[in-house]
Design a protein around this motif. Structure first.
Motif, PDB file in Angstrom:
ATOM      1  N   ASN A   1       1.662   5.480  -8.083  1.00 14.99           N
ATOM      2  CA  ASN A   1       2.547   4.733  -7.286  1.00 14.99           C
ATOM      3  C   ASN A   1       4.109   4.985  -7.416  1.00 14.99           C
ATOM      4  O   ASN A   1       4.902   4.204  -7.585  1.00 14.99           O
ATOM      5  CB  ASN A   1       2.284   3.170  -6.975  1.00 14.99           C
TER       6      ASN A   1
ATOM      7  N   ASP B   1       1.089   3.890   2.674  1.00  9.24           N
ATOM      8  CA  ASP B   1       1.553   3.485   4.140  1.00  9.24           C
ATOM      9  C   ASP B   1       3.116   3.506   4.369  1.00  9.24           C
ATOM     10  O   ASP B   1       3.608   3.196   5.602  1.00  9.24           O
ATOM     11  CB  ASP B   1       1.116   1.841   4.114  1.00  9.24           C
TER      12      ASP B   1
ATOM     13  N   ARG C   1       7.996   1.572   6.499  1.00  9.10           N
ATOM     14  CA  ARG C   1       6.545   1.513   7.091  1.00  9.10           C
ATOM     15  C   ARG C   1       6.758   2.492   8.060  1.00  9.10           C
ATOM     16  O   ARG C   1       5.507   3.193   8.470  1.00  9.10           O
ATOM     17  CB  ARG C   1       5.778   0.348   7.431  1.00  9.10           C
TER      18      ARG C   1
ATOM     19  N   ASN D   1       0.582   9.579  -6.058  1.00 12.30           N
ATOM     20  CA  ASN D   1       0.234   8.412  -5.692  1.00 12.30           C
ATOM     21  C   ASN D   1      -0.538   7.603  -6.547  1.00 12.30           C
ATOM     22  O   ASN D   1      -0.783   6.347  -6.501  1.00 12.30           O
ATOM     23  CB  ASN D   1      -0.689   8.957  -4.409  1.00 12.30           C
TER      24      ASN D   1
ATOM     25  N   THR E   1       0.852  -1.115   0.099  1.00 12.68           N
ATOM     26  CA  THR E   1       0.053   0.084   0.029  1.00 12.68           C
ATOM     27  C   THR E   1       0.973   1.288   0.076  1.00 12.68           C
ATOM     28  O   THR E   1       1.533   1.468   1.061  1.00 12.68           O
ATOM     29  CB  THR E   1      -0.959   0.027   1.248  1.00 12.68           C
TER      30      THR E   1
END
Length: 121
Positions: free
Chosen positions: A77, A31, A100, A74, A28
C-alpha cells in the motif's frame, strides 16, 4: 479515514537522488489515484506526478520528466517517487494525495502531511 504518510525527504546535493514514499491506509488502495505535489516557499503548489487507480497510467510535470519516476507497490500500500538528478529548484515540501476519481481532477480529496526536500547547490 484515509491516511497518507510521506517519508524519505532530506538534504541532498545537486545531482543526487532521493526516494520518497507515500504509505496509505484506511481505504482500498487500488481504488484511488495517488499524486505527488510540491510547494516551495512563496510559490503555488504544483503537481509533480500521478499514478492512476489501477496503476495503468502515469503522469509527470514537464519540469521533472526524465528525472522522476512514480511507482506503486500494491502489496505494501505504498507509492514511491524516485527522484534523480536533483536540482536546487526541486527544493520544496512534497505531498502525496489520493482521489477516487482519478488523476485528472481539479483538487485531490485527501492529503498527507508533507516531507521536506532540500537540494543544495
Amino acid at each position: 479515514e484515509v491516511q497518507l504518510v510521506e517519508s524519505g525527504g532530506g538534504l541532498v546535493q545537486a545531482g543526487g537522488s532521493l526516494r520518497l514514499s507515500c504509505a496509505a491506509s484506511g481505504f482500498t488502495f487500488d481504488d484511488y489515484a495517488i499524486g505527488w505535489f510540491r510547494q516551495a516557499p512563496g510559490k503555488e503548489r504544483e503537481g509533480v506526478s500521478c499514478i492512476s487507480s489501477r496503476r495503468g497510467s502515469t503522469y509527470y510535470a514537464d519540469s521533472v520528466k526524465g528525472r522522476f519516476t512514480i511507482s506503486s507497490d500494491n502489496a505494501k500500500n505504498t507509492v514511491y517517487l524516485q527522484m534523480n538528478s536533483l536540482k536546487p529548484e526541486d527544493t520544496a515540501v512534497y505531498y502525496c494525495a489520493a482521489d477516487r476519481a482519478g488523476c485528472l481532477v481539479p483538487l485531490f480529496g485527501s492529503w498527507g502531511q508533507g516531507t521536506q526536500v532540500t537540494v543544495s547547490s
